[in-house]
Design a protein around this motif. Structure first.
Motif, PDB file in Angstrom:
ATOM      1  N   SER A  16     -10.166  13.623   2.997  1.00 55.98           N
ATOM      2  CA  SER A  16     -10.156  12.285   2.415  1.00 55.98           C
ATOM      3  C   SER A  16      -9.145  11.357   3.076  1.00 55.98           C
ATOM      4  N   ILE A  17      -8.075  11.890   3.660  1.00 57.09           N
ATOM      5  CA  ILE A  17      -7.045  11.025   4.241  1.00 57.09           C
ATOM      6  C   ILE A  17      -7.043  11.072   5.761  1.00 57.09           C
ATOM      7  N   ARG A  47       5.035   4.247   8.148  1.00 62.52           N
ATOM      8  CA  ARG A  47       3.579   4.397   8.093  1.00 62.52           C
ATOM      9  C   ARG A  47       3.137   5.368   9.178  1.00 62.52           C
ATOM     10  N   SER A  67      -0.343   8.421  10.136  1.00 66.38           N
ATOM     11  CA  SER A  67      -1.679   8.940   9.825  1.00 66.38           C
ATOM     12  C   SER A  67      -1.737  10.403  10.209  1.00 66.38           C
ATOM     13  N   ASP A  94       0.814  -1.207   0.000  1.00 63.02           N
ATOM     14  CA  ASP A  94       0.000   0.000   0.000  1.00 63.02           C
ATOM     15  C   ASP A  94       0.850   1.260   0.000  1.00 63.02           C
ATOM     16  N   ARG A 151      -6.505   7.823   7.898  1.00 64.36           N
ATOM     17  CA  ARG A 151      -6.119   6.687   7.073  1.00 64.36           C
ATOM     18  C   ARG A 151      -4.605   6.478   7.133  1.00 64.36           C
ATOM     19  N   PRO A 152      -4.153   5.205   7.085  1.00 55.71           N
ATOM     20  CA  PRO A 152      -2.695   4.967   7.106  1.00 55.71           C
ATOM     21  C   PRO A 152      -2.050   5.393   5.793  1.00 55.71           C
TER      22      PRO A 152
END
Length: 209
Positions: free
Chosen positions: A188-189, A135, A137, A88, A192-193
């Motif tokens: 939108s993010i 990663r 957020s 991802d 989210r990761p």
């Protein structure tokens, strides 16, 4: 010439005989079913008490093949992810990536260049290489949500270099947040990761001989 009179008893016997002949030509159709339907649903010939009826659309149910009634093509089988590999990743950063200044980040592919502005990669010796994925957020306002975490790193890097390299990624994420996000991208993010992969050298497709 005079007509002979037929007695009344003879006429009565003839009428009964003709009525009996008509009665022999009739058929008893029986009574309709209690539900009032003219075409009652009978059980299957096997004698099962719970027959499996087709769906209302008239199509045959075929589980596991395409859609709910098998009208779509067979769904592709997705292979399981390979352990230790991130699938991802939304962007990559290397020493030659052009970093963003104070511009507003409006697209996902601009998050990597926005981190490049704060990333100070460690110096690499000749023949050394390093790569890792981090990663994290973000909230809607661009602040860091939770703690960043390294999810993948190149194992063939020297241990000391590997630690310095991953530490530089964590500092880059913390130093570049809060990130200036546009309202659309921030909405939108949010939560989210986000996974960004960093390379210590410019990645190349050439193989060493």
């Amino acid at each position: 010439m005079r007509c002979a009179r037929v007695p009344a008893l003879t006429l009565l016997l003839l009428a009964c005989a003709s009525g009996a002949a008509l009665a022999q030509d009739t058929h008893d159709l029986g009574l309709p079913p209690a539900s009032g339907f003219q075409n009652p649903v009978l059980p299957p010939p096997s004698g099962s008490q719970n027959p499996v009826l087709p769906p209302q659309s008239g199509q045959r149910y075929m589980p596991g093949i395409g859609g709910p009634f098998g009208e779509d093509p067979r769904r592709p089988v997705r292979p399981p992810p390979t352990p230790g590999v991130d699938r991802d990743v939304i962007g990559t950063v290397n020493p030659e990536t052009i970093g963003l200044g104070d511009e507003t980040v409006d697209r996902l592919d601009q998050i990597g260049p926005a981190l490049r502005r704060c990333w100070k990669p460690p110096a690499l010796q000749v023949g050394d290489s390093a790569a890792a994925s981090v990663r994290f957020s973000l909230r809607r306002d661009g602040t860091l949500f939770g703690q960043p975490r390294v999810t993948w790193e190149m194992r063939r890097s020297p241990p000391g270099l590997r630690e310095r390299f991953t530490d530089s990624l964590m500092r880059a994420v913390r130093d570049c947040t809060p990130m200036r996000l546009s309202p659309g991208l921030g909405g939108s993010i949010a939560g989210r990761p986000i996974i960004i992969r960093f390379f210590g050298r410019v990645p190349t497709n050439e193989r060493s001989v």
